[in-house]
Design an enzyme around this catalytic site. Structure first.
Site, PDB file in Angstrom:
ATOM      1  N   LYS A  29       1.045  -1.224  -0.541  1.00 56.98           N
ATOM      2  CA  LYS A  29       0.364  -0.257  -0.252  1.00 56.98           C
ATOM      3  C   LYS A  29       1.041   1.162   0.091  1.00 56.98           C
ATOM      4  CE  LYS A  29      -0.891   0.270   5.011  1.00 56.98           C
ATOM      5  NZ  LYS A  29       0.009   1.887   4.474  1.00 56.98           N
ATOM      6  N   THR A  30       2.215   1.250   0.505  1.00 58.21           N
ATOM      7  CA  THR A  30       2.817   2.347   0.493  1.00 58.21           C
ATOM      8  C   THR A  30       3.203   2.734  -0.846  1.00 58.21           C
ATOM      9  OG1 THR A  30       3.663   1.949   3.026  1.00 58.21           O
ATOM     10  CG2 THR A  30       5.128   3.687   1.974  1.00 58.21           C
ATOM     11  N   ASP A 209      -3.935   7.718   4.571  1.00 55.26           N
ATOM     12  CA  ASP A 209      -3.516   5.762   4.541  1.00 55.26           C
ATOM     13  C   ASP A 209      -4.152   5.620   6.018  1.00 55.26           C
ATOM     14  OD1 ASP A 209      -1.689   3.696   4.512  1.00 55.26           O
ATOM     15  OD2 ASP A 209      -0.167   5.112   5.631  1.00 55.26           O
ATOM     16  N   GLU A 210      -4.531   3.742   5.935  1.00 54.36           N
ATOM     17  CA  GLU A 210      -4.570   3.315   7.258  1.00 54.36           C
ATOM     18  C   GLU A 210      -6.063   3.819   7.718  1.00 54.36           C
ATOM     19  OE1 GLU A 210      -3.232   0.476   8.351  1.00 54.36           O
ATOM     20  OE2 GLU A 210      -1.150   0.952   8.262  1.00 54.36           O
ATOM     21  N   GLN A 240      -7.792  -5.423   9.312  1.00 53.36           N
ATOM     22  CA  GLN A 240      -6.772  -4.660  10.131  1.00 53.36           C
ATOM     23  C   GLN A 240      -7.034  -3.349  11.535  1.00 53.36           C
ATOM     24  OE1 GLN A 240      -2.458  -4.535   8.885  1.00 53.36           O
ATOM     25  NE2 GLN A 240      -3.407  -4.801   6.492  1.00 53.36           N
ATOM     26  N   ARG A 594       2.549 -10.164  10.625  1.00 49.99           N
ATOM     27  CA  ARG A 594       3.652  -9.713  10.521  1.00 49.99           C
ATOM     28  C   ARG A 594       5.150 -11.005  10.150  1.00 49.99           C
ATOM     29  NH1 ARG A 594       2.270  -5.594  10.091  1.00 49.99           N
ATOM     30  NH2 ARG A 594       0.326  -7.217  10.086  1.00 49.99           N
TER      31      ARG A 594
END
Length: 660
Positions: A29-30, A209-210, A240, A594
């Protein structure tokens, strides 16, 4: 855009209206956000200052800017990449007059606000004060003012009464808290169309973002800044969403489609982080939650190592097993310590693992706990340093002037704040302002001027080499205010001793650093004002990472140990009691995803809490991970918890889950 997959490329190029990018864990995504920044500037002709990207942490903003710089060079410095709160602070600095603030208003952090609450409500215990502070924060994040609060019990009624007093005091101090950095811009944008038009022309395209972590106030800010054009890309993942406890509202994702009928949704489902086995377990767990948007992660990184589940006797056995296995794996794979992470639900679980790592002389870094610079005693000392470096720092003034107590209380500070506001001066400058004697008289003014004179004398020494070494000047300051004696008067002996030791360590660090870099105390104070624990820690240090699951979100590690996976811990007891297991399941999903190459889980048959030892059972989430798990360990006198036994227990768990 070399290397982007088809959905990523579509997300970067889409310009025909509002866009939601559903970005699964590890799906890049980044990269999509930074590539879109480059596309908007390089291909669509937008000026860098017309593009704004908002995220939640300074670290994420730094990483985003670094990536954008690699793509478009120095032009990336003009792009508005920041956190929500940094954008809000910039807005308020530019629009201070319109919201009734002086340009040099102060920003209270959580510690400053806590001190203010303690001053306002002297008789309240710490637990009650913390609840009031958190309740008011949640009301602010939900855009609920003091007059609109709807208390549901006596404690909330007390918080509602405190809310109005707190707001009046902030106004008198010409200060805002962190929640106001978003709330006040929203209020101004809603009532002043001219300001709204000006900011919409300044922010031509917005990337968020997020998005699943936004609260109602942040979501409203995004809508007001984008207006009817709705030129934005929101990037998020409903799987998330793990911050409801601090006001994050997953409904924001649900409402996007209702608010924007033309909303385009693009899913990023290819995971570039984890093996197929890990993703299969993650998909299996999160599949139990009701879905806003259907999504299934996949990977081409191969099937991967077995996921191991270890049954431990107790917490000491768990810590010993994890550290021993970690050491053996590192030796076999010739890896590095930084390849490994130990993740847990709550900070209290870290102690036994820290103990074991220290025993084995293994370097580690602790995240998600209280940083050294966040400790109360260190903030006390640094408030003096901040004031020496910047006399206009009002929060530092308030903390220093009242720690230790010296006859300057809330009534005196409120009067000083009102006088300073009328003169457009800082609190410190107002002490010596002409005519102040008519507004603050007698002992309160004498106490303020005695404090101001003391700071001026220390500042003279701190800014000159002949004033003495930085460490000596700071030591003299602490002796002059009687800080150590004050600690012992107000704390239990053991607590006071620990705090004094921390202060001595801090003074020694200042002294050593100042001598090494040949700096005065003022120069050191300017540096300390900017220091955080993250800046001190080398993120590339070769050390095992210990982190809470909340702190680990956004990170990745080659090998992960997820510990304490038992009922009452993960999922947490309170979540079970309040019927909020869905968010705990998302937390489990975050923990699993993770891991890049290997994942180990552990749980305890018994766990010590204080002096009590309680029996535990394996978490329901392990049963939800599917059958492709390897079970190890013996509990009490039971035989080895092998795969056959494990599968039988899994079958029982699944039967239980079907009934519930």
């Amino acid at each position: 855009m070399p290397g982007l997959n088809a959905p990523q490329r579509e997300a970067v190029r889409y310009q025909d209206g509002p866009l939601l990018v559903l970005a699964g864990a590890g799906s890049g995504k980044t990269r999509v956000i930074t590539e879109k920044i480059a596309w908007l500037i390089g291909e669509c002709g937008l000026a860098p200052h017309q593009v704004t990207a908002i995220t939640f942490t300074n670290k994420a903003a730094r990483e985003m800017r670094e990536r954008a710089t690699r793509l478009i060079g120095e032009r990336a410095q003009e792009v508005g990449i920041s956190t929500f709160h940094a954008l809000g602070a910039k807005f308020l600095r530019m629009e201070a007059k319109a919201v009734g603030l002086k340009p040099g208003f102060s920003i209270f952090d959580a510690g400053d606000s806590a001190n203010l609450f303690a001053e306002l409500f002297k008789d309240a215990d710490k637990v009650r004060l913390k609840f009031i502070q958190q309740r008011i924060s949640l009301w602010k994040n939900a855009l609920v003012g003091p007059d609109d609060a709807q208390p549901e019990n006596d404690l909330e009624a007390a918080a509602a009464r405190a809310y109005a007093d707190y707001e009046r005091t902030l106004k008198a101090y010409q200060a805002v808290d962190f929640d106001d950095l978003i709330r006040l811009p929203v209020q101004l944008l809603e009532k002043d169309e001219e300001v709204a038009r000006r900011w919409r022309s300044r922010i031509w395209y917005l990337l968020v973002d997020e998005y699943q972590d936004t609260n109602r106030c942040q979501n409203r800010l995004m809508r007001l800044l984008t207006g009817e054009r709705a030129a934005f890309t929101a990037v998020g993942d409903d799987d998330q969403s793990i911050y409801a406890w601090r006001g994050a509202d997953i409904e924001n994702l649900r409402q996007l489609q209702a608010n924007y009928p033309r909303l385009k949704v693009i899913k990023l489902e290819q995971n570039y982080r984890s093996t197929t086995r890990i993703l299969k377990a993650a998909n299996s767990v999160i599949g139990r939650n009701p879905k806003l948007f259907e999504k299934k992660l996949w990977s081409d990184k191969g099937h991967g190592d077995a996921i191991r589940v270890m049954a431990c006797r107790d917490g000491e056995h768990e810590a010993e097993w994890v550290v021993t296995r970690l050491m053996a794996h590192k030796f076999e794979s010739r890896g590095k310590w930084r390849d490994y992470a130990i993740l847990y639900r709550g900070n209290h679980q870290a102690r036994l693992f820290e103990q074991q790592l220290r025993n084995q002389k293994i370097p580690y870094v602790l995240s998600g706990g209280q940083s050294f610079f966040d400790k109360s005693e260190i903030k006390d000392v640094t408030s003096y340093l901040r004031l020496l470096a910047n006399p206009d720092d009002d929060p530092a003034f308030i903390r220093a002037a009242t720690t230790p107590k010296r006859g300057i209380g809330g009534t005196t500070l409120a009067a000083l704040g009102q006088a300073a506001g009328r003169r457009h001066l800082s609190l410190f400058a107002a002490i010596f302002a002409p005519g102040i004697e008519a507004e603050i008289k007698g002992a309160p003014l004498a106490a303020l001027r005695e404090f101001g004179g003391f700071i001026n004398r220390i500042e003279w020494r701190a800014s000159r080499e002949r004033g003495g070494p930085a460490g000596q000047v700071l030591d003299d300051l602490l002796k002059a205010i009687g800080y150590e004696a004050w600690l012992f008067e107000n704390q239990e002996v053991r607590n006071a001793e620990g705090r004094c030791a921390n202060v001595h360590d801090f003074v020694a660090w200042i002294a050593g650093k100042a001598e090494e870099e040949m700096k005065t105390l003022i120069e050191m104070a300017q540096m300390v004002a900017l220091v955080t624990m993250l800046d001190k820690q080398d993120e590339q240090a070769d050390a095992v990472q210990l982190a809470t699951l909340h702190a680990a979100k956004g990170l990745e590690f080659r090998h992960v140990h997820l510990v304490g996976v038992e009922e009452g811990v993960l999922p947490h007891r309170e979540s079970i009691e309040h019927g909020n297991v869905e968010e705990e399941r998302r937390l489990m999903y975050v923990g699993i995803t993770r891991a890049q190459l290997s994942l180990n889980l552990s749980w305890c048959a018994r766990r010590k809490q204080g002096k009590e030892i309680s029996e535990r059972t394996i978490s329901r989430f392990i049963a939800e991970m599917g059958d492709d798990l390897k079970f190890d360990g013996a509990v009490s006198a039971e035989p080895t918890f092998d795969k056959t036994t494990g599968n039988a227990r899994l079958a029982n768990f699944k039967a239980m889950l079907r009934k519930t």
